[in-house]
Design a protein around this motif. Structure first.
Motif, PDB file in Angstrom:
ATOM      1  N   PHE A 276       6.807  25.597 -23.010  1.00 22.72           N
ATOM      2  CA  PHE A 276       8.081  25.954 -22.417  1.00 22.72           C
ATOM      3  C   PHE A 276       8.255  27.378 -22.889  1.00 22.72           C
ATOM      4  O   PHE A 276       7.879  27.920 -23.949  1.00 22.72           O
ATOM      5  N   VAL A 277       8.729  28.400 -21.859  1.00 23.08           N
ATOM      6  CA  VAL A 277       9.009  29.883 -22.242  1.00 23.08           C
ATOM      7  C   VAL A 277      10.377  29.903 -21.989  1.00 23.08           C
ATOM      8  O   VAL A 277      11.322  30.566 -23.165  1.00 23.08           O
TER       9      VAL A 277
ATOM     10  N   GLN B 160      10.933  20.355 -21.604  1.00 25.52           N
ATOM     11  CA  GLN B 160       9.699  20.025 -21.523  1.00 25.52           C
ATOM     12  C   GLN B 160       9.130  19.912 -20.192  1.00 25.52           C
ATOM     13  O   GLN B 160       9.832  19.635 -19.290  1.00 25.52           O
ATOM     14  N   ALA B 161       7.791  20.102 -19.868  1.00 26.52           N
ATOM     15  CA  ALA B 161       7.305  20.161 -18.688  1.00 26.52           C
ATOM     16  C   ALA B 161       7.661  19.010 -17.682  1.00 26.52           C
ATOM     17  O   ALA B 161       7.699  18.901 -16.468  1.00 26.52           O
ATOM     18  N   TYR B 162       7.727  17.611 -18.396  1.00 25.04           N
ATOM     19  CA  TYR B 162       7.751  16.421 -17.616  1.00 25.04           C
ATOM     20  C   TYR B 162       9.271  16.455 -17.002  1.00 25.04           C
ATOM     21  O   TYR B 162       9.660  15.796 -16.262  1.00 25.04           O
ATOM     22  N   SER B 163      10.120  17.233 -17.469  1.00 23.03           N
ATOM     23  CA  SER B 163      11.553  17.418 -17.007  1.00 23.03           C
ATOM     24  C   SER B 163      11.623  18.119 -15.414  1.00 23.03           C
ATOM     25  O   SER B 163      12.696  17.985 -14.865  1.00 23.03           O
TER      26      SER B 163
ATOM     27  N   TYR C  52       3.704  29.656 -15.115  1.00 23.52           N
ATOM     28  CA  TYR C  52       3.986  29.188 -14.176  1.00 23.52           C
ATOM     29  C   TYR C  52       5.656  28.876 -14.186  1.00 23.52           C
ATOM     30  O   TYR C  52       6.176  28.874 -15.301  1.00 23.52           O
ATOM     31  N   CYS C  53       6.086  29.060 -12.824  1.00 24.62           N
ATOM     32  CA  CYS C  53       7.548  28.611 -12.706  1.00 24.62           C
ATOM     33  C   CYS C  53       7.828  27.156 -12.179  1.00 24.62           C
ATOM     34  O   CYS C  53       6.839  26.705 -11.633  1.00 24.62           O
ATOM     35  N   ALA C  54       8.904  26.682 -12.441  1.00 23.13           N
ATOM     36  CA  ALA C  54       9.029  25.165 -12.301  1.00 23.13           C
ATOM     37  C   ALA C  54      10.684  25.021 -11.889  1.00 23.13           C
ATOM     38  O   ALA C  54      11.416  25.884 -12.303  1.00 23.13           O
ATOM     39  N   ALA C  55      10.892  24.019 -11.191  1.00 21.17           N
ATOM     40  CA  ALA C  55      12.199  23.762 -10.562  1.00 21.17           C
ATOM     41  C   ALA C  55      12.588  22.371 -10.976  1.00 21.17           C
ATOM     42  O   ALA C  55      11.853  21.393 -11.056  1.00 21.17           O
TER      43      ALA C  55
END
Length: 124
Positions: free
Chosen positions: A47-48, A107-110, A95-98
């Motif tokens: 996470f950033v 956390q990435a899994y969210s 990476y960007c994520a929504a």
């Protein structure tokens, strides 16, 4: 679904700056909280930063707080990561994520949707 495309990565000397952009298409951008993650070679996705749907709340990893800033423009369907005072240890694929959930997730899994990533290299 939402599609995410990152841009703005590159090679910069330590102490320099870069601004990453993540353009979204598909479903309504403003319904998603957005996050930035990074992954260095041989390491997990970390996470950033995160920004809420309305940009009223932001969260940062301790390692980047005070140097990086996340923002979004819902009219342009874009989220940004301004990175200042870059260090060699910031080198990674970003990476960007929504996140479609109202629960704050660091956390990435969210996160439900991901871009393809953009390489950032800070040389010493």
């Amino acid at each position: 679904q939402v599609q995410l495309v990152e841009s703005g990565g590159g090679l910069v000397q330590a102490g320099g700056s870069l601004r990453l952009s993540c353009a979204a298409s598909g479903r309504t951008f403003s319904r998603y909280a957005m996050g930035w993650f990074r992954q260095a070679p041989g390491k997990g996705r970390m996470f950033v930063a995160r920004i809420s749907r309305s940009a009223s709340s932001t969260y940062y990893a301790d390692s980047v707080r005070g140097r990086f800033s996340i923002s979004r423009d819902n009219a342009k369907n874009t989220v940004y990561l301004q990175m200042n005072s870059l260090k060699p240890e910031d080198t990674a694929v970003y990476y960007c994520a929504a996140d479609d959930s109202a629960v704050v997730g660091l956390q990435a899994y969210s996160y439900d949707y991901w871009g393809q990533g953009t390489q950032v290299t800070a040389s010493s």
